[in-house]
Design an enzyme around this catalytic site. Structure first.
Site, mmCIF file in Angstrom:
data_model
loop_
_atom_site.group_PDB
_atom_site.id
_atom_site.type_symbol
_atom_site.label_atom_id
_atom_site.label_comp_id
_atom_site.label_asym_id
_atom_site.label_seq_id
_atom_site.Cartn_x
_atom_site.Cartn_y
_atom_site.Cartn_z
ATOM 1 N N GLU A 162 -9.291 0.986 0.260
ATOM 2 C CA GLU A 162 -9.224 1.582 1.603
ATOM 3 C C GLU A 162 -7.479 1.270 1.816
ATOM 4 O O GLU A 162 -6.699 0.605 1.146
ATOM 5 C CB GLU A 162 -9.846 0.701 2.648
ATOM 6 C CG GLU A 162 -9.150 -0.479 3.186
ATOM 7 C CD GLU A 162 -8.874 -1.773 2.345
ATOM 8 O OE1 GLU A 162 -9.456 -1.784 1.166
ATOM 9 O OE2 GLU A 162 -7.991 -2.358 2.536
ATOM 10 N N LYS A 203 2.187 -5.368 -1.100
ATOM 11 C CA LYS A 203 0.638 -5.298 -1.581
ATOM 12 C C LYS A 203 0.498 -5.157 -2.958
ATOM 13 O O LYS A 203 -0.656 -5.541 -3.426
ATOM 14 C CB LYS A 203 0.428 -3.770 -0.798
ATOM 15 C CG LYS A 203 0.212 -3.781 0.663
ATOM 16 C CD LYS A 203 -1.031 -4.282 1.267
ATOM 17 C CE LYS A 203 -1.150 -4.391 2.509
ATOM 18 N NZ LYS A 203 -2.226 -5.228 3.393
ATOM 19 N N SER A 262 7.924 -7.560 4.999
ATOM 20 C CA SER A 262 6.778 -7.235 3.961
ATOM 21 C C SER A 262 6.782 -5.818 3.245
ATOM 22 O O SER A 262 6.272 -5.701 2.376
ATOM 23 C CB SER A 262 5.323 -7.315 4.953
ATOM 24 O OG SER A 262 5.572 -6.549 6.000
#
Lengths: 265, 393
Positions: B111, B89, B377
Site C-alpha cells: 500500500e 522507506k 525522513s
C-alpha cells in the site's frame, strides 16, 4: 447448548440455506422486511451483517452495501432496536456478523446481553482471533447463550480445525477458497476441499460460504456438507431495486430449485 | 519499562493480530520465522550490503548550523532524505523483500500513501525481479503524481483505490484484500509499523538502522552517543520507530513524535491520532484510532499524504500512553512554513512529512547544551506541486 441453531441442524431434512444481508441495506428500515421475506421464502438461517467502514474480508459488493447502510444511519444500537421489534415474528435462527471494532466501542458485554435479548442465536466476528476469544470472550458468549461461529479456510490446518471444532458452536463457517466475499471459485479445487471437510467428521455442522451464487453451487456444496451461505449474490439482486419480497422469493427459489430433495446421507 | 513486543505481539495494551482466518497461515508463518530469518548471518550480510551499496547508507548526520544558531542549541539532521528513492522507506522494503524470498513468495504487494513506500517497494522488486502491485488511494495518486509515474517506470502495477477516503487507509484495506485472495504466493510489504503482529516489530527492526547510525555518528562527533532529544514525524510511525528504537531504554533521551494536525486539532480536518483517537482495532492491530462513537473509522486530513492516516502504530500508542515519548503536532500551514524555512536556511527541501518534525523546534525550549536530532525522513521532490502553490509569486 440447545438453541435455534442446534435445533435446526438436528431436525433439518434439506440442505441448509444461510442467507446474508447487510443490516440497514437497501434502506435503514428494510432490515425487518428483508428478514421476514427470507424467512417466508425458505431461508433456514438469517445472517445480518453489521456495517463497518473497513470490512477487510469483504469484496466490492458487500463493501458497497456496508457503505450504503452506514450512510442510511445503521449502527449496532439501531440494529439491536430493530431486532427487538422483529424478534417475536422470527422463528428461524438469526446470527450477527461484524468486525470487532464497532462491537468493542459499543461494549462487548452490553452487545452480548442486548443481542441475546433481541433473539440473536450466534455471532461471527471474522477478525476476532482464537487467542483473544479464549482469553477474553468465550465465557461471556456462553453466559449469554450465544453460539460463536469460527471461520476456516482451505489453508487452515487439520489441527487448527479440530481446535476450532472444540471451541466453536452452532456451525463452522468454511470459506470456500482463500478469498474475500463474492469472488469466483474453482469448482474442482473446491470439491477436493469439501471432500476433506466431510472426511473430518467434525462435531459441529459445516456451512460453506464465499462465492456461491446459484443452484448448481448450492447443491454441489450441500452434497458434501450441511449447507451453504449466500451473501453477495443476494445483495446484488437487492441492488437492482424493486419489491424486496418479490426479489427474495425469486432469489431463494432459484437457489433451492432441485435442492429441495431430502438429503440421502 | 518494556518496549518490546510479547509473544502475542503486544506493546503494553496495544498490538496483537486481529486478522481473518484466511490470513492466519501467512501471518503465523511470519510470526514464527521473522526473527530467525533476520538474525541469520547470511541474511544480515545480504541486507547490510544492499543498505550500503544500493541505498547509500550510512546516511549523513548533518549539523544544521543556521538552525542551531537560530535556536541557540545543537541541531543535527539525520539525512534519510538521501537514501536511494528519497526516503527511509527503502530500509524496510529491502529487508522485507529479502525475507519474502526466503519464505518462497513470488509476488509482492504494498500500500502507499505519499508514494514513497510504493516507490521503495517497486524499486526493490525491480532489483530482485519480482512482480509488484501497489495499492494507492485515488486522492493520493492525484497529489503525488510524480511518484505514480516512478512506480510505473519501475515496472509496478499501480491500482487506484476509490473506496472510503481514497487515501492510505483504504489503500491498506485493498492490499489486505489482495493478500487474502493470493495468500499462498504473495508477501504483503506493509510500509509502516502498523498491521498485525509481527509487522510493527519487524518494520521497526528494519528501520532501527536509523538510530543505530545516529548513535555511532554522534559518538564520533561529540564523544557521546546519546542526544538529549530525538524528533520524528508520525503517521503510522515507521521513521519515528527507527529513529527512537535504540534510545527507547535510554531514559535521558527525550523522544518527541510530531503528528499532523491538518487544519488544526479541533477543526474536524486533522490526522493527530493520539490527540483525537481512542483505543480501537484497524488493519489487524489494537491501537489508538480516530473513530466515531459507533466505532466507524473516520477520515483523516493532512496536507501530507504520508501522515494522512487515522491510526498509529501500536508501539507509538504505547509510547504515548506510558509517557515515554512526548507527542506534539504541526498543522498544514506550520509544516509548510517549516519546509520553506529549511529550504532557504539549509539548502534542503524536505518532504512535507518531515517538515512536521521540523516544526517541533518552535514548540519547545532549548538549552545551549542540548543535542537535538531530527529525523529528516524524506526529500521534498514529490511535494513540489504542493509547495509551488504556496510560493510567493
Amino acid at each position: 447448548m440447545q438453541n435455534k441453531l442446534t435445533h435446526l441442524f438436528e431436525q433439518h431434512h434439506r440442505p441448509i440455506l444461510n442467507m446474508y444481508c447487510t443490516a440497514g441495506y437497501p434502506e435503514l428500515n428494510s432490515t425487518g422486511e428483508v428478514m421476514k421475506a427470507l424467512q417466508a421464502h425458505g431461508a433456514d438461517i438469517i445472517e445480518l451483517g453489521m456495517p463497518y467502514s473497513d470490512p477487510l474480508a469483504d469484496g466490492p459488493v458487500i463493501q458497497f452495501s456496508n457503505s450504503i447502510a452506514l450512510q442510511n444511519g445503521m449502527s449496532i444500537a439501531v440494529l439491536l432496536e430493530q431486532l427487538l421489534q422483529i424478534n417475536p415474528s422470527m422463528h428461524i435462527p438469526v446470527i450477527l456478523m461484524g468486525y470487532l471494532n464497532p462491537i468493542l466501542q459499543f461494549g462487548m458485554e452490553k452487545f452480548c446481553r442486548e443481542a441475546s435479548a433481541a433473539g440473536v442465536t450466534g455471532l461471527i466476528i471474522p477478525d476476532l482471533p482464537m487467542h483473544e476469544f479464549e482469553n477474553e470472550y468465550q465465557d461471556m458468549f456462553l453466559q449469554y447463550g450465544l453460539c460463536f461461529i469460527f471461520l476456516i479456510s482451505p489453508e487452515t490446518s487439520e489441527a487448527r480445525i479440530r481446535k476450532i471444532d472444540t471451541l466453536g458452536s452452532g456451525f463452522i463457517y468454511a470459506v470456500s477458497s482463500s478469498a474475500t466475499t463474492g469472488q469466483a471459485i474453482d469448482m474442482q479445487q473446491q470439491e477436493a476441499y469439501l471432500a476433506r471437510l466431510k472426511s473430518l467428521q467434525l462435531r459441529n455442522p459445516i456451512l460453506v460460504g464465499f462465492g456461491i451464487k446459484d443452484h448448481a453451487g448450492f447443491s454441489k456444496i450441500s452434497s458434501y456438507v450441511q449447507g451453504a451461505i449466500i451473501g453477495s449474490a443476494y445483495i446484488l439482486a437487492l441492488r437492482s431495486g424493486g419489491d424486496i419480497s418479490t426479489i427474495t422469493k425469486e432469489f431463494v427459489n432459484t437457489i433451492r430449485e432441485k435442492a429441495e430433495l431430502p438429503k440421502t446421507n | 519499562m518494556n518496549f518490546s513486543v510479547n509473544e502475542y505481539g503486544y506493546y503494553g495494551n496495544f498490538g496483537g493480530a486481529f486478522i481473518p482466518e484466511m490470513l492466519y497461515p501467512n501471518v503465523k508463518q511470519l510470526q514464527d520465522s521473522y526473527i530467525d530469518i533476520m538474525e541469520d548471518p547470511a541474511f544480515q550480510l545480504e541486507f547490510q550490503q544492499l543498505l550500503k551499496d544500493y541505498v547509500g547508507r550510512p546516511t549523513p548526520l548533518f549539523f544544521a548550523e543556521h538552525l542551531s544558531k537560530q535556536w541557540n542549541t545543537n541541531i543535527y539532521l539525520k539525512r534519510e532524505d538521501l537514501c536511494h528513492t528519497g526516503a527511509h522507506k527503502i530500509n524496510n522494503t529491502i529487508g522485507q523483500v529479502l525475507l519474502a524470498k526466503r519464505l518462497g513468495k513470488t509476488r509482492i504487494i504494498a500500500e502507499t500513501g505519499a508514494g514513497q513506500h510504493g516507490v521503495a517497494t517497486a524499486t526493490v522488486c525491480a532489483l530482485m525481479g519480482l512482480p509488484c502491485v501497489v495499492y494507492m488511494g485515488e486522492k493520493d495518486m492525484a497529489r503525488q503524481a510524480s511518484n505514480v509515474a516512478r512506480m510505473k517506470m519501475l515496472g509496478a502495477t499501480v491500482v487506484p483505490v476509490s473506496s472510503g477516503s481514497k487515501t492510505l487507509k483504504d489503500a491498506t484495506n485493498e492490499a489486505i484484500r489482495d493478500w487474502i485472495n493470493h495468500a499462498a504466493d504473495t508477501h504483503y510489504i506493509i510500509g509502516s509499523v502498523v498491521g498485525p503482529h509481527p509487522y510493527p516489530d519487524m518494520v521497526a527492526r528494519f528501520q532501527s538502522v536509523i538510530s543505530a547510525e545516529i548513535k555511532s555518528q554522534l559518538l564520533e562527533r561529540t564523544g557521546n552517543e546519546l542526544p538529549t532529544h530525538v524528533i520524528a514525524c508520525v503517521g503510522g510511525g515507521s521513521n519515528a520507530a527507527g529513529a527512537f528504537y535504540h534510545f527507547l531504554n535510554d531514559d535521558q533521551v527525550q523522544l518527541i513524535a510530531v503528528e499532523a494536525a491538518g487544519c488544526g486539532i479541533d477543526s474536524g480536518k486533522s490526522a493527530a491520532t493520539t490527540q483525537l483517537g481512542t483505543m480501537g482495532i484497524l488493519h489487524g492491530s489494537k491501537s489508538l484510532l480516530m473513530q466515531t462513537a459507533d466505532g466507524q473509522v473516520t477520515e483523516p486530513h493532512s496536507i501530507s499524504a504520508g501522515l494522512d492516516y487515522p491510526g498509529i502504530g501500536p508501539l507509538h500508542a504505547h509510547l504515548f500512553e506510558s509517557g515515554r515519548a512526548r507527542f506534539l503536532w504541526a498543522t498544514d500551514d506550520e509544516a509548510m512554513a517549516a519546509a520553506m524555512h529549511l529550504s532557504k536556511t539549509a539548502g534542503i527541501i524536505p518532504a512535507l512529512e518531515s517538515a512536521h518534525a521540523l516544526h517541533a523546534l518552535t514548540q519547545l525550549e532549548w538549552k545551549p547544551s542540548d543535542v537535538v536530532v531530527i529525523c529528516l525522513s524524506g526529500r521534498g521532490d514529490k511535494d513540489l506541486d504542493t509547495y509551488m502553490k504556496n510560493l510567493p509569486s
